[in-house]
Design a protein around this motif. Structure first.
Motif, PDB file in Angstrom:
ATOM      1  N   ILE A 171      16.095  50.463   2.860  1.00  0.00           N
ATOM      2  CA  ILE A 171      16.784  49.944   4.046  1.00  0.00           C
ATOM      3  C   ILE A 171      17.319  48.545   3.775  1.00  0.00           C
ATOM      4  CG2 ILE A 171      16.510  49.239   6.457  1.00  0.00           C
ATOM      5  CD1 ILE A 171      14.337  51.414   6.702  1.00  0.00           C
ATOM      6  N   ALA A 172      16.501  47.706   3.127  1.00  0.00           N
ATOM      7  CA  ALA A 172      16.942  46.349   2.801  1.00  0.00           C
ATOM      8  C   ALA A 172      18.116  46.380   1.837  1.00  0.00           C
ATOM      9  CB  ALA A 172      15.779  45.558   2.205  1.00  0.00           C
ATOM     10  N   GLY A 173      18.060  47.282   0.853  1.00  0.00           N
ATOM     11  CA  GLY A 173      19.166  47.405  -0.096  1.00  0.00           C
ATOM     12  C   GLY A 173      20.443  47.870   0.570  1.00  0.00           C
ATOM     13  N   PHE A 174      20.321  48.836   1.486  1.00  0.00           N
ATOM     14  CA  PHE A 174      21.503  49.318   2.209  1.00  0.00           C
ATOM     15  C   PHE A 174      22.072  48.221   3.096  1.00  0.00           C
ATOM     16  CE2 PHE A 174      23.805  51.531   5.547  1.00  0.00           C
ATOM     17  CZ  PHE A 174      24.511  52.500   4.830  1.00  0.00           C
ATOM     18  N   SER A 175      21.184  47.469   3.755  1.00  0.00           N
ATOM     19  CA  SER A 175      21.624  46.368   4.612  1.00  0.00           C
ATOM     20  C   SER A 175      22.342  45.295   3.807  1.00  0.00           C
ATOM     21  CB  SER A 175      20.417  45.764   5.336  1.00  0.00           C
ATOM     22  OG  SER A 175      20.807  44.691   6.169  1.00  0.00           O
ATOM     23  N   GLN A 176      21.786  44.985   2.618  1.00  0.00           N
ATOM     24  CA  GLN A 176      22.428  43.986   1.768  1.00  0.00           C
ATOM     25  C   GLN A 176      23.785  44.475   1.283  1.00  0.00           C
ATOM     26  OE1 GLN A 176      21.139  42.851  -2.462  1.00  0.00           O
ATOM     27  NE2 GLN A 176      20.326  41.159  -1.237  1.00  0.00           N
ATOM     28  N   ALA A 177      23.861  45.744   0.887  1.00  0.00           N
ATOM     29  CA  ALA A 177      25.134  46.309   0.449  1.00  0.00           C
ATOM     30  C   ALA A 177      26.147  46.307   1.587  1.00  0.00           C
ATOM     31  CB  ALA A 177      24.921  47.729  -0.071  1.00  0.00           C
ATOM     32  N   LEU A 178      25.684  46.577   2.801  1.00  0.00           N
ATOM     33  CA  LEU A 178      26.563  46.554   3.965  1.00  0.00           C
ATOM     34  C   LEU A 178      27.070  45.143   4.232  1.00  0.00           C
ATOM     35  CD1 LEU A 178      27.699  48.401   6.212  1.00  0.00           C
ATOM     36  CD2 LEU A 178      25.722  47.754   7.605  1.00  0.00           C
ATOM     37  N   GLY A 179      26.175  44.162   4.083  1.00  0.00           N
ATOM     38  CA  GLY A 179      26.582  42.777   4.291  1.00  0.00           C
ATOM     39  C   GLY A 179      27.593  42.301   3.277  1.00  0.00           C
TER      40      GLY A 179
ATOM     41  N   PHE B  99      33.322  54.372  -0.080  1.00  0.00           N
ATOM     42  CA  PHE B  99      32.691  53.175   0.481  1.00  0.00           C
ATOM     43  C   PHE B  99      31.236  53.477   0.846  1.00  0.00           C
ATOM     44  CE2 PHE B  99      31.440  50.367   3.891  1.00  0.00           C
ATOM     45  CZ  PHE B  99      31.959  49.138   3.527  1.00  0.00           C
ATOM     46  N   PHE B 100      31.030  54.588   1.554  1.00  0.00           N
ATOM     47  CA  PHE B 100      29.677  54.956   1.970  1.00  0.00           C
ATOM     48  C   PHE B 100      28.812  55.287   0.757  1.00  0.00           C
ATOM     49  CE2 PHE B 100      26.581  58.205   3.372  1.00  0.00           C
ATOM     50  CZ  PHE B 100      25.879  57.438   4.294  1.00  0.00           C
ATOM     51  N   LEU B 101      29.372  56.017  -0.216  1.00  0.00           N
ATOM     52  CA  LEU B 101      28.624  56.346  -1.424  1.00  0.00           C
ATOM     53  C   LEU B 101      28.276  55.087  -2.217  1.00  0.00           C
ATOM     54  CD1 LEU B 101      30.531  59.538  -2.660  1.00  0.00           C
ATOM     55  CD2 LEU B 101      28.274  59.427  -1.583  1.00  0.00           C
ATOM     56  N   SER B 102      29.168  54.111  -2.198  1.00  0.00           N
ATOM     57  CA  SER B 102      28.903  52.844  -2.896  1.00  0.00           C
ATOM     58  C   SER B 102      27.730  52.111  -2.256  1.00  0.00           C
ATOM     59  CB  SER B 102      30.154  51.959  -2.873  1.00  0.00           C
ATOM     60  OG  SER B 102      31.203  52.530  -3.627  1.00  0.00           O
ATOM     61  N   LEU B 103      27.643  52.188  -0.930  1.00  0.00           N
ATOM     62  CA  LEU B 103      26.500  51.580  -0.237  1.00  0.00           C
ATOM     63  C   LEU B 103      25.194  52.255  -0.637  1.00  0.00           C
ATOM     64  CD1 LEU B 103      27.877  51.097   3.402  1.00  0.00           C
ATOM     65  CD2 LEU B 103      27.813  49.431   1.534  1.00  0.00           C
TER      66      LEU B 103
ATOM     67  N   SER C  82      19.801  41.704   6.172  1.00  0.00           N
ATOM     68  CA  SER C  82      20.789  41.191   5.218  1.00  0.00           C
ATOM     69  C   SER C  82      22.227  41.465   5.627  1.00  0.00           C
ATOM     70  CB  SER C  82      20.541  41.801   3.832  1.00  0.00           C
ATOM     71  OG  SER C  82      19.380  41.287   3.249  1.00  0.00           O
ATOM     72  N   PHE C  83      22.446  42.449   6.494  1.00  0.00           N
ATOM     73  CA  PHE C  83      23.818  42.731   6.937  1.00  0.00           C
ATOM     74  C   PHE C  83      24.439  41.521   7.636  1.00  0.00           C
ATOM     75  CE2 PHE C  83      21.048  43.894  10.440  1.00  0.00           C
ATOM     76  CZ  PHE C  83      21.713  43.416  11.553  1.00  0.00           C
ATOM     77  N   LEU C  84      23.599  40.591   8.093  1.00  0.00           N
ATOM     78  CA  LEU C  84      24.104  39.405   8.792  1.00  0.00           C
ATOM     79  C   LEU C  84      24.823  38.432   7.861  1.00  0.00           C
ATOM     80  CD1 LEU C  84      21.062  38.675  11.133  1.00  0.00           C
ATOM     81  CD2 LEU C  84      23.236  39.734  11.757  1.00  0.00           C
TER      82      LEU C  84
END
Length: 230
Positions: A43-51, A66-70, A119-121
């Motif tokens: 979840i943290a990795g996905f949030s960071q990738a999203l940010g 884009f989604f696959l890259s996340l 991390s998305f912030l």
């Protein structure tokens, strides 16, 4: 019903974020702690990738890619955490003669990453860098707290263990770990469908030049492949 780390997942996550000693004690005593830690890191990795998704936008990555890259970013993030945990485990053994299973370090580090769920912030304009620094310090404090509880160390010993483990990881990453980093970069580019530009100067050039520059680069790369060049 048997209590597990998954049953009390969000309670433990909030406890880790609040730096509660009791939460890290429970993490080590409840079953399925390693799986719960894996979920947090993903979840943290996905949030960071999203940010950091702005990079993908600037590179004009298509929606599906884009989604696959996340997702790929999340998986690569897990491997980064695994190796930091391994280097910390080695440091704890060498310096403090602490002989414990790696799983204890993994559970502690995984839950210490709970603050990075936010991390998305980092995508917020002007506030992104301060938020990233704050979350990094927050994670380090959580890891120190967790190590102190799990390994029965003093606060300074736990801090030394985590920082030295991070330094060892950085050294390995920049030496014998370079082939792994190259494979990770190749995988990211393959999933994105383009050679990702990630440096600030390159991103500014992409923004100024518009889609034409990116299209020209991709055509050049395709032509190189057709000619047998790499």
């Amino acid at each position: 019903m048997t209590q597990t780390a998954l049953n009390r997942f969000w309670e433990l996550v909030l406890g880790a974020i609040a730096l509660k000693e009791e939460a890290f004690e429970l993490i080590q005593s409840l079953p399925q702690g390693a799986i719960a830690a894996l979920y947090i890191v993903l979840i943290a990795g996905f949030s960071q990738a999203l940010g950091q998704g702005t990079v993908l936008f600037v590179n004009r990555v298509k929606p599906l890619r884009f989604f696959l890259s996340l997702l790929i970013g999340s998986v690569l993030f897990v491997f980064t955490v695994l190796f930091w945990g391994l280097s910390t485990w080695l440091v704890s053994f060498v310096l403090f003669k602490v002989n414990i299973p790696y799983g204890i370090i993994w559970c502690t580090l995984g839950f210490a990453y709970a603050p990075l769920i936010l991390s998305f912030l980092v995508a917020l304009p002007y506030l992104g860098v301060p938020i990233q620094v704050l979350l990094s310090i927050w994670t380090l404090l959580a890891f120190v707290m967790g190590l102190r509880v799990a390994l029965d160390l003093t606060a300074w010993q736990a801090l030394s263990c985590s920082v030295l483990g991070w330094l060892v990881f950085q050294i390995v990453q920049r030496t014998i770990g370079r082939p792994v980093a190259i494979v990770g970069k190749w995988l990211s580019n393959t999933v994105a469908g383009t050679r990702l530009v990630t440096d600030m100067q390159g991103l500014e050039q992409l923004l100024q030049a518009g889609p034409q520059m990116l299209r020209r680069d991709n055509q050049t790369n395709a032509g190189d492949r057709d000619n047998g060049e790499v």
